[in-house]
Design a protein around this motif. Structure first.
Motif, PDB file in Angstrom:
ATOM      1  N   ALA A  15      22.576  43.783   8.999  1.00  0.00           N
ATOM      2  CA  ALA A  15      22.740  42.812   8.361  1.00  0.00           C
ATOM      3  C   ALA A  15      22.578  41.453   8.947  1.00  0.00           C
ATOM      4  CB  ALA A  15      23.700  42.901   7.401  1.00  0.00           C
ATOM      5  N   PRO A  16      21.866  40.436   8.348  1.00  0.00           N
ATOM      6  CA  PRO A  16      21.888  38.911   8.849  1.00  0.00           C
ATOM      7  C   PRO A  16      23.065  38.355   8.770  1.00  0.00           C
ATOM      8  CG  PRO A  16      20.587  39.189   6.889  1.00  0.00           C
ATOM      9  CD  PRO A  16      21.049  40.487   7.226  1.00  0.00           C
ATOM     10  N   VAL A  17      23.622  37.638   9.830  1.00  0.00           N
ATOM     11  CA  VAL A  17      24.784  36.891   9.457  1.00  0.00           C
ATOM     12  C   VAL A  17      24.821  35.361   9.845  1.00  0.00           C
ATOM     13  CG1 VAL A  17      26.441  38.939  10.121  1.00  0.00           C
ATOM     14  CG2 VAL A  17      25.453  37.498  11.936  1.00  0.00           C
ATOM     15  N   CYS A  18      25.667  34.815   9.819  1.00  0.00           N
ATOM     16  CA  CYS A  18      25.814  32.973  10.157  1.00  0.00           C
ATOM     17  C   CYS A  18      25.331  33.158  11.419  1.00  0.00           C
ATOM     18  CB  CYS A  18      27.196  32.745   9.982  1.00  0.00           C
ATOM     19  SG  CYS A  18      27.281  31.038  10.439  1.00  0.00           S
ATOM     20  N   GLY A  19      24.331  32.116  11.803  1.00  0.00           N
ATOM     21  CA  GLY A  19      23.797  31.792  13.178  1.00  0.00           C
ATOM     22  C   GLY A  19      22.394  32.627  13.575  1.00  0.00           C
ATOM     23  N   ASP A  20      22.123  33.594  12.501  1.00  0.00           N
ATOM     24  CA  ASP A  20      20.835  34.314  12.966  1.00  0.00           C
ATOM     25  C   ASP A  20      19.620  33.677  12.603  1.00  0.00           C
ATOM     26  OD1 ASP A  20      21.152  37.029  13.767  1.00  0.00           O
ATOM     27  OD2 ASP A  20      22.079  37.664  11.800  1.00  0.00           O
ATOM     28  N   GLU A  21      18.727  33.876  13.588  1.00  0.00           N
ATOM     29  CA  GLU A  21      17.465  33.347  13.461  1.00  0.00           C
ATOM     30  C   GLU A  21      16.667  34.384  12.780  1.00  0.00           C
ATOM     31  OE1 GLU A  21      16.662  30.430  15.064  1.00  0.00           O
ATOM     32  OE2 GLU A  21      17.911  30.642  16.857  1.00  0.00           O
ATOM     33  N   ILE A  22      15.800  33.796  11.472  1.00  0.00           N
ATOM     34  CA  ILE A  22      15.305  34.570  10.588  1.00  0.00           C
ATOM     35  C   ILE A  22      13.745  34.076  10.362  1.00  0.00           C
ATOM     36  CG2 ILE A  22      17.241  36.010   9.556  1.00  0.00           C
ATOM     37  CD1 ILE A  22      15.814  33.167   7.591  1.00  0.00           C
ATOM     38  N   GLU A  23      13.037  35.112   9.661  1.00  0.00           N
ATOM     39  CA  GLU A  23      11.923  34.716   8.643  1.00  0.00           C
ATOM     40  C   GLU A  23      11.972  35.046   7.426  1.00  0.00           C
ATOM     41  OE1 GLU A  23       8.593  35.006  12.673  1.00  0.00           O
ATOM     42  OE2 GLU A  23       8.660  36.559  11.083  1.00  0.00           O
ATOM     43  N   TYR A  24      11.513  34.011   6.589  1.00  0.00           N
ATOM     44  CA  TYR A  24      11.390  34.226   5.269  1.00  0.00           C
ATOM     45  C   TYR A  24      10.101  33.910   4.493  1.00  0.00           C
ATOM     46  CZ  TYR A  24      12.676  29.177   4.560  1.00  0.00           C
ATOM     47  OH  TYR A  24      12.424  28.006   4.799  1.00  0.00           O
ATOM     48  N   GLU A  25      10.047  34.654   3.255  1.00  0.00           N
ATOM     49  CA  GLU A  25       8.958  33.922   2.427  1.00  0.00           C
ATOM     50  C   GLU A  25       9.486  33.462   1.151  1.00  0.00           C
ATOM     51  OE1 GLU A  25       7.134  38.230   1.607  1.00  0.00           O
ATOM     52  OE2 GLU A  25       6.104  36.913   3.101  1.00  0.00           O
ATOM     53  N   ASP A  26       9.021  32.412   0.429  1.00  0.00           N
ATOM     54  CA  ASP A  26       9.475  31.930  -0.796  1.00  0.00           C
ATOM     55  C   ASP A  26       9.308  33.236  -1.902  1.00  0.00           C
ATOM     56  OD1 ASP A  26       9.988  29.423   0.121  1.00  0.00           O
ATOM     57  OD2 ASP A  26       7.970  28.671  -0.276  1.00  0.00           O
ATOM     58  N   GLY A  27      10.510  33.312  -2.720  1.00  0.00           N
ATOM     59  CA  GLY A  27      10.645  34.290  -3.679  1.00  0.00           C
ATOM     60  C   GLY A  27      10.568  33.707  -5.129  1.00  0.00           C
ATOM     61  N   PHE A  28      10.849  34.370  -6.270  1.00  0.00           N
ATOM     62  CA  PHE A  28      10.753  33.760  -7.402  1.00  0.00           C
ATOM     63  C   PHE A  28      11.909  32.842  -7.844  1.00  0.00           C
ATOM     64  CE2 PHE A  28      12.591  34.162 -11.799  1.00  0.00           C
ATOM     65  CZ  PHE A  28      11.783  33.412 -12.593  1.00  0.00           C
ATOM     66  N   ASP A  29      12.932  33.218  -7.391  1.00  0.00           N
ATOM     67  CA  ASP A  29      14.178  32.114  -7.454  1.00  0.00           C
ATOM     68  C   ASP A  29      14.984  31.772  -6.189  1.00  0.00           C
ATOM     69  OD1 ASP A  29      15.398  34.407  -7.638  1.00  0.00           O
ATOM     70  OD2 ASP A  29      16.998  33.878  -9.133  1.00  0.00           O
ATOM     71  N   LYS A  30      14.793  32.848  -5.246  1.00  0.00           N
ATOM     72  CA  LYS A  30      15.409  32.928  -4.081  1.00  0.00           C
ATOM     73  C   LYS A  30      14.390  33.389  -2.972  1.00  0.00           C
ATOM     74  CE  LYS A  30      19.902  34.278  -5.834  1.00  0.00           C
ATOM     75  NZ  LYS A  30      20.752  35.287  -5.942  1.00  0.00           N
ATOM     76  N   ALA A  31      14.525  32.758  -1.790  1.00  0.00           N
ATOM     77  CA  ALA A  31      13.687  33.063  -0.676  1.00  0.00           C
ATOM     78  C   ALA A  31      14.133  34.703  -0.157  1.00  0.00           C
ATOM     79  CB  ALA A  31      13.990  32.363   0.618  1.00  0.00           C
ATOM     80  N   VAL A  32      12.983  35.181   0.492  1.00  0.00           N
ATOM     81  CA  VAL A  32      13.324  36.556   0.726  1.00  0.00           C
ATOM     82  C   VAL A  32      12.954  36.693   2.096  1.00  0.00           C
ATOM     83  CG1 VAL A  32      12.571  39.067   0.334  1.00  0.00           C
ATOM     84  CG2 VAL A  32      12.587  37.220  -1.496  1.00  0.00           C
ATOM     85  N   LEU A  33      14.259  37.315   3.099  1.00  0.00           N
ATOM     86  CA  LEU A  33      13.873  37.408   4.453  1.00  0.00           C
ATOM     87  C   LEU A  33      12.875  38.515   4.895  1.00  0.00           C
ATOM     88  CD1 LEU A  33      16.643  35.931   4.415  1.00  0.00           C
ATOM     89  CD2 LEU A  33      17.611  37.066   6.319  1.00  0.00           C
TER      90      LEU A  33
END
Ligand SMILES: Nc1nc2c(ncn2[C@@H]2O[C@H](COP(=O)(O)OP(=O)(O)OP(=O)(O)O)[C@@H](O)[C@H]2O)c(=O)[nH]1
Ligand SMILES: [Mg+2]
Ligand SMILES: [Zn+2]
Length: 311
Positions: free
Chosen positions: A42-60
């Protein structure tokens, strides 16, 4: 696809920061990471991630490889990832209550275990101290500076030492650890006068109050670099560290272990113990040996119990 960094995690919900500093609510799909130990997926504080825009929230869409990850026990003693990608652990103590050397030593081993550099901040130097307490604070400085750790003295009341601290935090990711009430959040706020605004922005996203540190939060510092403010002491309980980390946390002891007469010397009452001799000669602090033996004991017990929490 956007690159970002996880600023905070609240249960299933994440706050991520884009490269321009914008904050977004995000969720992580359950199967984001398919391999490896459960608690590291699971991603935690400090993680580098990629995401795309979702309907109301971004999705990793990806969790990028970590430089390191702090693993600590949850309330049932199972391993849980705390924060990731930390370059420097800043151990914050205060002049009152007096610095607890045993706890500092524990943090130093935890920092070595994480593979980060350590620095010590003595905060609240504005407080008037009784002579014995002032002597203890000054011995703290001498002891740990003598071991090669940077030791800074600060006050959020009169601003002393803040510029030095800012310089030490520039250009890397630092984690504040230390007992509750020593002033980690106060220092974080003092480092960036605009933080109030960003903390407000964050509270709006999370609905969390502003003054209680209940989760690790990552803040971008104005001079470059990130700072993670973490709650109290529980978030950084190094336990069952690797033996190598134990030695890295006690460089002055590790350097002499080979000089003991017996290769399996426990440095307690054996004849020809180089560590005992160095303590008697005043070359190693007695408190450091005490911490070392205590942590060695815990390490030995945990290895015997076979419940090492290392990932
Ligand atoms: N005299 C003095 N008081 C300070 C200083 N820094 C912080 N304080 C006070 O110490 C108290 C605790 O400060 P916090 O910043 O909330 O401490 P913390 O380490 O973040 O505590 P947790 O979030 O519980 O881990 C507050 O009442 C601050 O006003 C300082 O430099 N001098
Ligand atoms: Mg706090
Ligand atoms: Zn010995």
């Amino acid at each position: 696809m956007t690159r970002g960094r996880v600023v905070a995690r609240f249960g299933a919900e994440l706050i991520v920061r884009d490269d321009a500093g914008g904050l977004h609510k995000a969720v992580s799909p359950r199967n984001l990471v398919k391999r490896g130990p459960e608690h590291l997926r699971a991603p935690v504080c400090g993680d580098e991630i990629e995401y795309e825009d979702g309907f109301d929230k971004a999705v990793l869409t990806a969790l990028l490889p970590r430089r390191n990850c702090l693993v600590r026990p949850d309330h049932r003693g199972r391993p849980r990832a705390g924060v990731a990608n930390v370059d420097q652990v800043v151990i914050v103590v205060a002049t009152r209550p007096p610095p607890d050397w045993g706890l500092i030593d524990r943090y130093l081993v935890g920092t070595a275990d994480l593979g980060a550099n350590a620095a010590i901040v003595i905060n609240k130097i504005d407080l008037a101290l009784a002579p014995a307490a002032a002597a203890h604070v000054s011995e703290t400085r001498t002891l740990y500076a003598g071991l090669g750790y940077p030791v800074l003295s600060t006050s959020t009341l009169d601003g002393s030492g803040i510029d030095d601290l800012r310089a030490r935090l520039a250009g890397r990711t630092s984690l504040f650890v230390g007992q509750s009430g020593v002033g980690k959040s106060s220092l974080t706020h003092h480092l960036d006068p605009n933080l109030e605004v960003r903390v407000g922005e964050l509270s709006a996203l999370t609905g969390e109050g502003r003054h209680t540190t209940t989760h690790a939060h990552l803040y971008a510092l104005p001079g470059g670099g990130d700072l993670i403010d973490s709650p109290g002491v529980r978030d950084f309980a190094p336990f069952a560290p690797e033996r190598a980390s134990l030695h890295a946390g006690f460089p002055e002891i590790a350097a002499r272990i080979g000089d003991c007469r017996f290769h399996n010397c426990q440095h307690r009452a054996e004849p020809g113990c180089a560590i005992k001799t160095a303590v008697e000669a005043g070359e190693i602090a007695a408190t450091r040996l005490r911490s070392f033996l205590e942590l060695s004991n815990e390490l030995r017990n945990s290895v015997r119990g076979g419940d090492s929490m290392s990932p």
